[in-house]
Design an enzyme around this catalytic site. Structure first.
Site, PDB file in Angstrom:
ATOM      1  CB  SER A  82     -44.114   9.963 -44.970  1.00 32.11           C
ATOM      2  OG  SER A  82     -44.194   8.632 -45.380  1.00 32.11           O
ATOM      3  CE  LYS A  87     -50.137   8.310 -47.510  1.00 32.81           C
ATOM      4  NZ  LYS A  87     -50.890   7.754 -46.371  1.00 32.81           N
ATOM      5  NE  ARG A 117     -49.287   2.726 -48.689  1.00 30.31           N
ATOM      6  CZ  ARG A 117     -50.455   3.003 -49.269  1.00 30.31           C
ATOM      7  NH1 ARG A 117     -50.849   2.342 -50.351  1.00 30.31           N
ATOM      8  NH2 ARG A 117     -51.222   3.950 -48.769  1.00 30.31           N
TER       9      ARG A 117
HETATM   10  C1  LIG Z   1     -41.202   5.523 -49.974  1.00 26.70           C
HETATM   11  C2  LIG Z   1     -42.468   5.881 -49.285  1.00 26.70           C
HETATM   12  N1  LIG Z   1     -42.730   7.171 -49.045  1.00 26.70           N
HETATM   13  C3  LIG Z   1     -43.877   7.521 -48.424  1.00 26.70           C
HETATM   14  C4  LIG Z   1     -44.785   6.551 -48.039  1.00 26.70           C
HETATM   15  C5  LIG Z   1     -46.051   6.913 -47.301  1.00 26.70           C
HETATM   16  O1  LIG Z   1     -45.975   6.440 -45.954  1.00 26.70           O
HETATM   17  P1  LIG Z   1     -47.101   6.873 -44.909  1.00 26.70           P
HETATM   18  O2  LIG Z   1     -47.122   8.353 -44.846  1.00 26.70           O
HETATM   19  O3  LIG Z   1     -46.863   6.147 -43.656  1.00 26.70           O
HETATM   20  O4  LIG Z   1     -48.426   6.358 -45.568  1.00 26.70           O
HETATM   21  P2  LIG Z   1     -48.843   4.842 -45.834  1.00 26.70           P
HETATM   22  O5  LIG Z   1     -47.996   4.292 -46.922  1.00 26.70           O
HETATM   23  O6  LIG Z   1     -48.645   4.082 -44.555  1.00 26.70           O
HETATM   24  O7  LIG Z   1     -50.281   4.916 -46.220  1.00 26.70           O
HETATM   25  C6  LIG Z   1     -44.463   5.221 -48.295  1.00 26.70           C
HETATM   26  N2  LIG Z   1     -45.277   4.213 -47.936  1.00 26.70           N
HETATM   27  N3  LIG Z   1     -43.303   4.901 -48.912  1.00 26.70           N
HETATM   28  C1  LIG Z   2     -47.745   5.160 -50.599  1.00 22.67           C
HETATM   29  C2  LIG Z   2     -47.813   6.569 -51.019  1.00 22.67           C
HETATM   30  N1  LIG Z   2     -47.304   7.537 -50.231  1.00 22.67           N
HETATM   31  C3  LIG Z   2     -47.449   8.754 -50.755  1.00 22.67           C
HETATM   32  S1  LIG Z   2     -48.234   8.735 -52.223  1.00 22.67           S
HETATM   33  C4  LIG Z   2     -48.347   7.037 -52.167  1.00 22.67           C
HETATM   34  C5  LIG Z   2     -48.981   6.223 -53.220  1.00 22.67           C
HETATM   35  C6  LIG Z   2     -48.255   6.317 -54.532  1.00 22.67           C
HETATM   36  O1  LIG Z   2     -48.969   5.594 -55.479  1.00 22.67           O
HETATM   37  P1  LIG Z   2     -48.941   5.935 -57.034  1.00 22.67           P
HETATM   38  O2  LIG Z   2     -47.547   5.673 -57.489  1.00 22.67           O
HETATM   39  O3  LIG Z   2     -49.921   4.970 -57.617  1.00 22.67           O
HETATM   40  O4  LIG Z   2     -49.364   7.348 -57.198  1.00 22.67           O
END
Ligand SMILES: Cc1ncc(COP(=O)(O)OP(=O)(O)O)c(N)n1
Ligand SMILES: Cc1ncsc1CCOP(=O)(O)O
Ligand SMILES: [Mg+2]
Length: 213
Positions: free
Chosen positions: A112, A141, A43
């Site tokens: 998501s 996030k 990511r």
């Molecule tokens: C496994 C997983 N779940 C949720 C997310 C979040 O995706 P998204 O809503 O597109 O947000 P960003 O990651 O793009 O900021 C994820 N990356 N992975």
């Molecule tokens: C990518 C993403 N999507 C929803 S929460 C998140 C970040 C999760 O990070 P952490 O495990 O540090 O809380």
């Protein structure tokens, strides 16, 4: 609802260079895999496509060595050129139905879910597994809408048989609860990327998950 068996992965590492505290993400990813991570998502929110592709190719050399699937966040061009295992997108990204039209050779599409009504849509139908986003609010996030909590996981579990990934401040204190509430997999950034020993952190999480199944 009983989850289907197309997603046998239990511990999901979501990684970026920025989250690795100055350490080499390839080292962090390899340590995490040795500790028990089953699937990895790259990511990279700050990189352009060329730099993202380069980092992704380096990471794929590591994940391939261990037979671990590599998922690309958001960027379909990177995912297709790399020949990644899958892509993860959210509500404000390319929709899963469009991804399936472009990437036709059996990719896995994660999607998501940020609000209850999003569970029932054409795009949710088109996806292979759902990220419950976020279970708990997290500094990693911040552009999120609600916190699902473990009750949210339970409610979604009753309504879909798609594999469910719990993400958002998941760690050693709450991973087992999320699994007992119906999540199939726990996804983490900080709990592994910020740990002194990513390998030990992954091993502990994996044991907690396995004991809660
Ligand atoms: C496994 C997983 N779940 C949720 C997310 C979040 O995706 P998204 O809503 O597109 O947000 P960003 O990651 O793009 O900021 C994820 N990356 N992975
Ligand atoms: C990518 C993403 N999507 C929803 S929460 C998140 C970040 C999760 O990070 P952490 O495990 O540090 O809380
Ligand atoms: Mg996204």
């Amino acid at each position: 609802m009983k989850p289907d068996l197309l997603f046998p992965y239990r511990l999901y590492l979501v990684i970026s260079e920025a989250d690795c505290q100055g350490r080499d993400p390839l080292w962090v990813a390899e340590q995490a895999i040795l500790g028990g991570v089953d699937i990895v998502q790259l990511r990279e929110k700050q990189l352009d496509t060329d730099a993202f592709l380069l980092n992704a190719a380096r990471l794929k050399a590591v994940t391939d060595r261990y037979g671990v699937p590599l998922v690309i966040n958001d960027n379909l061009a990177v995912a297709v050129q790399l020949g990644a295992w899958g892509i993860h997108v959210g509500q404000r990204d390319l929709p899963p139905s469009l991804i399936r039209k472009v990437w036709t050779d059996g990719c896995s599409v994660g999607y998501s879910i940020e609000q209850p009504e999003q569970l029932y849509s054409k795009e949710t139908e088109a996806s292979d597994y759902l990220g419950i986003s976020p279970v708990f609010s997290t500094a990693t996030k911040t552009d999120t809408i609600i916190e699902w909590g473990t009750d949210g996981i339970r409610q979604i579990r009753q309504r879909t048989s798609k594999p469910l990934i719990a993400i958002g401040r998941m760690d050693r204190t709450n991973a087992a609860d999320a699994i007992r509430a119906g999540a199939d997999c726990i996804a983490v950034v900080s709990a592994i990327c910020s740990a002194d020993s990513p390998r030990d952190a992954a091993a502990e999480l994996k044991e907690l998950i396995n004991n809660a199944l």
